[in-house]
Design an enzyme around this catalytic site. Sequence first.
Site, PDB file in Angstrom:
ATOM      1  N   SER A  69      -7.746  -0.734  -6.965  1.00  0.00           N
ATOM      2  CA  SER A  69      -6.968   0.277  -8.543  1.00  0.00           C
ATOM      3  C   SER A  69      -6.997  -0.951  -9.343  1.00  0.00           C
ATOM      4  O   SER A  69      -7.012  -0.676 -10.418  1.00  0.00           O
ATOM      5  CB  SER A  69      -5.826   0.167  -7.930  1.00  0.00           C
ATOM      6  OG  SER A  69      -5.400   0.880  -7.271  1.00  0.00           O
ATOM      7  N   ASP A 104      -1.022   6.306  -4.467  1.00  0.00           N
ATOM      8  CA  ASP A 104      -1.522   5.699  -2.945  1.00  0.00           C
ATOM      9  C   ASP A 104      -1.307   4.658  -2.427  1.00  0.00           C
ATOM     10  O   ASP A 104      -1.331   4.644  -0.800  1.00  0.00           O
ATOM     11  CB  ASP A 104      -2.044   4.624  -4.187  1.00  0.00           C
ATOM     12  CG  ASP A 104      -2.933   3.153  -3.479  1.00  0.00           C
ATOM     13  OD1 ASP A 104      -3.979   3.556  -2.985  1.00  0.00           O
ATOM     14  OD2 ASP A 104      -2.407   2.531  -3.519  1.00  0.00           O
ATOM     15  N   HIS A 164      -2.351   4.678   1.887  1.00  0.00           N
ATOM     16  CA  HIS A 164      -2.180   3.486   3.046  1.00  0.00           C
ATOM     17  C   HIS A 164      -1.201   4.226   3.968  1.00  0.00           C
ATOM     18  O   HIS A 164      -1.621   3.123   5.129  1.00  0.00           O
ATOM     19  CB  HIS A 164      -1.952   2.443   1.881  1.00  0.00           C
ATOM     20  CG  HIS A 164      -3.193   1.690   0.580  1.00  0.00           C
ATOM     21  ND1 HIS A 164      -4.140   1.358   1.356  1.00  0.00           N
ATOM     22  CD2 HIS A 164      -2.925   1.970  -0.039  1.00  0.00           C
ATOM     23  CE1 HIS A 164      -5.212   1.022   0.253  1.00  0.00           C
ATOM     24  NE2 HIS A 164      -4.186   1.571  -0.847  1.00  0.00           N
TER      25      HIS A 164
HETATM   26 MG    MG Z   1      -1.965   1.064  -8.948  1.00  0.00          MG
HETATM   27 ZN    ZN Z   2      -4.103   1.315  -3.054  1.00  0.00          ZN
END
Ligand code: MG
Ligand code: ZN
Length: 365
Positions: A88, A260, A264
């Site tokens: 990222s 995100d 994960h």
């Molecule tokens: Mg981010």
């Molecule tokens: Zn990530």
Amino acid sequence: MKKISLFFSASLLLIASSCVSVQVKDNKLSTTSTNKKPKNIILLIGDGMGLSQVSSSLFFNDQPSNFERFSTIGLIKTSSSSDVITDSAAGATAFSAGIKTYNGAIGMNKDTIPAPTLLEEVSKKGLSTGLIATSSIVHATPASFFAHVKKRRQYDDIAAFMPTSDVDFFAGGGQKFFNDRKDGRNLYSELEENGFQVYTDKLPTTLSEKKEAILLAENGMPKKIDGRGDFLPDATQLALKQLAQNKEGFFLMVEGSQIDWGGHSNDADYLIGELIDFDKTIGVALDFAKINEETLIIVTADHETGGFTLASDEGDYNKIKPTFSTGGHSSTMIPVFAKGPGAEHFKGIYENTEIYAKMKQLILE
Ligand code: MG
Ligand code: ZN
């Protein structure tokens, strides 16, 4: 009989033509805006948001998907200078500074030279700027717009950039990097000395005459499914109210950071909760742009997370069983949605760094 079928064809024609006219009306904005330039840009980043994540807004939302309000779509390639699969930090630096850099870099090129960011560049031209995230405000994505450090985990160093940064409005988590630091500095006082009003309790309902610093969690904000409420859409609403006061225009970056994190964790409920929250926030931006027509909206992501798919449940094609193939990121191309003056430039397949180049050309040149 003939009469009836004629009636049917006529009404079908009517339906068809009314569909066409709606289409034309919708497309009109992008056609007539071909040579127009935006005064404001809202960049919405769904961290880890690939096409299957976006598609969740069709199947797991009781509201219509705001993604369907866009008619200009493109795809970006997201590899970084060091890796086929980006992280990222490199992904956000591609957007913020227009450069391919190594995984972990915050606002720095691959030789660790600080790179000017669009946020800094528009601020120097007199535009207002804002950053909003559901992570801490010093996390990789927002950090890449206002800080320049070699490694993404230098959170204390990143926070130290904020008081004298070009940011006029920010909201997210990360209190501990401002008031509980290894170097003992109290960044709340430094923010205040630099013209910020600091809020650590809840989103203010009225705006101060100052710049706004809103830090509502020690580190990341709570998960949406754990009761974060409407922080993201509400903070976006508030930022737009503040930034729109500048007649010169503004640049606002809003991040759905935890799409995100759901990826994960391979936790579909977590991911989808974050995605729906982000979708709602896109709606806030689009509604603002409906009234403030000189606003360009871009929605995209830095990369996909989780190898997320909307697979069938044991072969039952009427039932979706969200499935993951990795606990990390993937290299799939990422969709870009654009609306408003200049949106047509975001069609096609191109590198993630082009997002910066296109935004800069439209708002500064
Ligand atoms: Mg981010
Ligand atoms: Zn990530």
